[in-house]
Design a protein around this motif. Structure first.
Motif, short mmCIF file in Angstrom:
data_model
loop_
_atom_site.label_atom_id
_atom_site.label_comp_id
_atom_site.label_asym_id
_atom_site.label_seq_id
_atom_site.Cartn_x
_atom_site.Cartn_y
_atom_site.Cartn_z
N ILE A 11 0.86 -1.17 0.00
CA ILE A 11 0.00 0.00 0.00
C ILE A 11 0.90 1.23 0.00
CG2 ILE A 11 -1.85 1.21 1.19
CD1 ILE A 11 -2.55 -1.55 2.49
N ILE A 12 0.75 2.04 -1.03
CA ILE A 12 1.60 3.19 -1.24
C ILE A 12 0.75 4.45 -1.18
CG2 ILE A 12 3.22 4.29 -2.87
CD1 ILE A 12 4.11 1.48 -1.96
N LEU A 13 1.25 5.47 -0.51
CA LEU A 13 0.59 6.77 -0.53
C LEU A 13 1.14 7.54 -1.74
CD1 LEU A 13 -1.35 8.79 0.76
CD2 LEU A 13 0.55 9.57 2.21
N VAL A 14 0.29 7.73 -2.73
CA VAL A 14 0.68 8.38 -3.98
C VAL A 14 0.49 9.89 -3.81
CG1 VAL A 14 0.10 8.57 -6.45
CG2 VAL A 14 0.01 6.35 -5.30
N ASN A 15 1.40 10.68 -4.42
CA ASN A 15 1.23 12.13 -4.30
C ASN A 15 0.00 12.56 -5.09
OD1 ASN A 15 1.93 13.45 -6.88
ND2 ASN A 15 4.01 12.74 -6.49
N ILE A 47 9.10 4.98 -8.69
CA ILE A 47 8.18 4.77 -7.57
C ILE A 47 8.41 5.82 -6.49
CG2 ILE A 47 7.63 3.21 -5.66
CD1 ILE A 47 7.94 0.90 -7.75
N ASN A 48 9.68 6.13 -6.20
CA ASN A 48 9.97 7.16 -5.20
C ASN A 48 9.43 8.52 -5.63
OD1 ASN A 48 11.19 5.51 -3.31
ND2 ASN A 48 13.21 5.75 -4.22
N TYR A 49 9.40 8.78 -6.93
CA TYR A 49 8.89 10.04 -7.45
C TYR A 49 7.37 10.16 -7.26
CZ TYR A 49 7.52 13.72 -10.66
OH TYR A 49 6.96 14.85 -11.20
N ILE A 50 6.64 9.08 -7.45
CA ILE A 50 5.18 9.15 -7.41
C ILE A 50 4.60 9.02 -6.00
CG2 ILE A 50 4.95 8.28 -9.75
CD1 ILE A 50 3.85 5.65 -8.47
N LYS A 51 5.39 8.55 -5.06
CA LYS A 51 4.81 8.34 -3.73
C LYS A 51 4.99 9.56 -2.85
CE LYS A 51 8.57 6.02 -1.47
NZ LYS A 51 9.04 4.94 -0.71
N ASN A 52 4.14 9.63 -1.86
CA ASN A 52 4.15 10.72 -0.91
C ASN A 52 4.55 10.16 0.45
OD1 ASN A 52 3.84 13.37 -0.23
ND2 ASN A 52 1.63 13.43 -0.48
N ASP A 53 5.25 10.96 1.22
CA ASP A 53 5.66 10.52 2.54
C ASP A 53 4.54 10.73 3.55
OD1 ASP A 53 8.23 9.81 1.70
OD2 ASP A 53 9.00 11.83 2.03
N LYS A 107 8.72 2.80 6.60
CA LYS A 107 8.93 4.14 6.06
C LYS A 107 8.52 4.23 4.59
CE LYS A 107 12.50 7.60 5.45
NZ LYS A 107 13.92 7.88 5.51
N ASN A 108 8.78 3.19 3.82
CA ASN A 108 8.56 3.24 2.38
C ASN A 108 7.19 2.78 1.93
OD1 ASN A 108 11.19 4.16 1.87
ND2 ASN A 108 11.97 2.08 2.07
N TYR A 126 -5.09 9.23 -0.84
CA TYR A 126 -4.47 8.74 -2.07
C TYR A 126 -3.65 7.46 -1.89
CZ TYR A 126 -5.85 13.44 -3.23
OH TYR A 126 -6.58 14.58 -3.39
N PHE A 127 -4.15 6.54 -1.09
CA PHE A 127 -3.49 5.24 -0.94
C PHE A 127 -3.87 4.33 -2.10
CE2 PHE A 127 -3.09 6.18 3.70
CZ PHE A 127 -1.74 5.91 3.83
N LEU A 128 -2.87 3.67 -2.67
CA LEU A 128 -3.07 2.70 -3.73
C LEU A 128 -2.61 1.34 -3.21
CD1 LEU A 128 -3.76 2.27 -6.80
CD2 LEU A 128 -1.32 2.60 -7.24
N ALA A 129 -3.50 0.35 -3.27
CA ALA A 129 -3.16 -1.00 -2.83
C ALA A 129 -2.86 -1.84 -4.06
CB ALA A 129 -4.31 -1.61 -2.04
#
Length: 151
Positions: free
Chosen positions: A8-12, A48-54, A98-99, A125-128
């Protein structure tokens, strides 16, 4: 049935709106990254690091605990959250890092759905993504931006 795994990634926000309706392209990036080696792995990691949000892991950890702490079937250990719903034969374990967030689930969808509900209330904006089962989607559907009205 084997255990399901979701990354699960938080996308910007900007990327989320750009790829609304084109989630399959994001999914393919994660599949490519999953199998990549060498320079391709490096390139897809950068994408992937570019599209995700912290997000602040402590803030999310607290948010999950506050949302689920009163549930009898909920167990918590630092940055690891477990829901075991015996009456629904449903189990899910959410691991924060963290990631990304990793969700392991087994049985019916009830426990993983409870985690998805809490996450969608934390940030929109979470993407699973489940590479193994070829499933993906936004935890909270994205509405199109309102069109500007000119007078």
């Amino acid at each position: 049935m084997s255990m399901r795994r979701y990354d699960i990634i938080l996308v910007n926000e900007e990327v989320a709106y750009m790829y609304n309706g084109m989630e399959k392209k994001l999914f393919h990036l994660f599949v490519e990254n999953y199998y990549a080696k060498g320079i391709l792995k490096t390139i897809t990691d950068l994408q992937i690091n570019y599209i995700k949000n912290d997000y602040h892991i402590d803030e999310l950890d607290t948010f999950l605990f506050e949302a689920l702490g009163k549930e009898d079937d909920y167990h918590y250990s630092f940055e690891k959250h477990i829901l075991q719903l015996d009456k629904y034969k449903s189990y899910a374990r959410l691991i924060l890092s963290k990631n990304k967030i990793i969700l392991y689930a087994d049985g019916s969808l009830d426990a993983e759905t409870m985690f998805f509900e809490v996450l969608r209330n934390f940030r929109p904006y979470f993407l699973a993504i489940s590479v193994q089962s070829k499933r993906y989607g936004w935890l909270k559907p994205i509405r199109p931006l309102d069109m500007a009205i000119e007078y």
